[in-house]
Design a protein around this motif. Sequence first.
Motif, PDB file in Angstrom:
ATOM      1  N   UNK A  40     -40.484  -3.331  28.684  1.00  0.00           N
ATOM      2  CA  UNK A  40     -41.243  -4.724  28.305  1.00  0.00           C
ATOM      3  C   UNK A  40     -40.312  -6.018  28.672  1.00  0.00           C
ATOM      4  N   UNK A  41     -41.100  -7.048  28.829  1.00  0.00           N
ATOM      5  CA  UNK A  41     -40.300  -8.430  29.022  1.00  0.00           C
ATOM      6  C   UNK A  41     -40.937  -9.347  28.132  1.00  0.00           C
ATOM      7  N   UNK A  42     -40.508  -9.442  26.940  1.00  0.00           N
ATOM      8  CA  UNK A  42     -40.863  -9.963  25.827  1.00  0.00           C
ATOM      9  C   UNK A  42     -40.361 -11.732  25.545  1.00  0.00           C
ATOM     10  N   UNK A  54     -45.794  -2.530  19.059  1.00  0.00           N
ATOM     11  CA  UNK A  54     -45.971  -1.239  19.434  1.00  0.00           C
ATOM     12  C   UNK A  54     -46.065  -0.998  20.919  1.00  0.00           C
ATOM     13  N   UNK A  55     -46.455  -1.980  21.671  1.00  0.00           N
ATOM     14  CA  UNK A  55     -46.542  -1.869  23.115  1.00  0.00           C
ATOM     15  C   UNK A  55     -45.159  -2.178  23.633  1.00  0.00           C
ATOM     16  N   UNK A  71     -52.296  -4.783  15.762  1.00  0.00           N
ATOM     17  CA  UNK A  71     -51.310  -4.151  16.812  1.00  0.00           C
ATOM     18  C   UNK A  71     -52.074  -2.815  17.240  1.00  0.00           C
ATOM     19  N   UNK A  72     -52.616  -1.951  16.554  1.00  0.00           N
ATOM     20  CA  UNK A  72     -53.298  -0.841  16.798  1.00  0.00           C
ATOM     21  C   UNK A  72     -54.457  -0.749  17.725  1.00  0.00           C
ATOM     22  N   UNK A  73     -55.358  -1.886  17.463  1.00  0.00           N
ATOM     23  CA  UNK A  73     -56.335  -2.041  18.353  1.00  0.00           C
ATOM     24  C   UNK A  73     -55.753  -2.489  20.139  1.00  0.00           C
ATOM     25  N   UNK A  74     -54.731  -3.353  19.810  1.00  0.00           N
ATOM     26  CA  UNK A  74     -54.367  -3.844  21.249  1.00  0.00           C
ATOM     27  C   UNK A  74     -53.484  -2.702  21.859  1.00  0.00           C
ATOM     28  N   UNK A  75     -52.738  -2.007  21.134  1.00  0.00           N
ATOM     29  CA  UNK A  75     -52.216  -0.819  21.802  1.00  0.00           C
ATOM     30  C   UNK A  75     -52.981   0.419  22.175  1.00  0.00           C
TER      31      UNK A  75
END
Length: 312
Positions: free
Chosen positions: A227-229, A220-221, A193-197
Amino acid sequence: MKIFEFEKHFPDEESCRNKFRDLRLKQGVVCPKCGCTHHYWKSDKGMFQCKECGHRQSLRYGTVMQGSKLPFRYWFIAMHLLTATKHTFSAAELQRQLGHNRYQPIWEMVHKIRSVMGQRDSEYMLTYSVELDEGFFTVGTPRKEEKMVQGSKERKATVLVMAESIEVEKPKPNMKKKKVGHLKMIVIPDTKKSTITEKAVDIIHKDALVSMDASHSHSDIEKLYKSDCRKSITQEDIDNFLPWVHTTLSNAKSLLLDTYHGIKREYLQEYLNEFCYKFNRRYFGEDIFDRLLMVSAGYRTEFQHRTYRKEA
């Protein structure tokens, strides 16, 4: 630009040099020594000379062609072929068309062009509503002694895909319910998640609405953006919820598979740069060649000379 028009405007090396010189003068030549922006062209030397300190710089300096000894017309032909079709040209095919003896300089030229395509697109942030997901590309061509047995795990590269996607009020039958804007594809080392964020915040505007699945990698995003998850996404949901992420992923994979026998992980980003650059300018028509010429004159490539293998 159609092939007959290209031949009419750029029949020889001199016409290409003159066009490139005019583009540089139009964009503004900056002296690397004193920062002055006033230059004149010394035709006897084939160089720009600073009016303030007298420093001279070559026509290629600070552009995609810096350090290259290939003819200007090679570069123009390569940019024409890359933009004249929705598909692409391999370096091996371009070498054959040009009749050049060595493969490596042609391979480097094409990758440098793809690199500045990516540099230009990196200046755009995605706004409004953005679809986000990860895709996986098969990379590398296994050696004979490393042939994969059926059912074994293929070597994959992870790609973060983000596409501007806006709802269509009254979509026509058999058409997507969203229309697409700009597209970004970034090769990432993992799905942490750190990489993608970290990548997402550099690319997506802080006020955008982000559509994605409720993967742990996206947690985290979800905190940083509206957001729409979706916790689970069926095939039908994908077509409605993330239509353009998966359509562009499929198209990019098919394009690369049809053209190349295998792509190394370290060069995948350059190929995705080209795909996204042309996708983002899909309505430019014949102007896309002129736009790429301007980019080539205004950006110095970040692509470095590296160890290569044919069709890497």
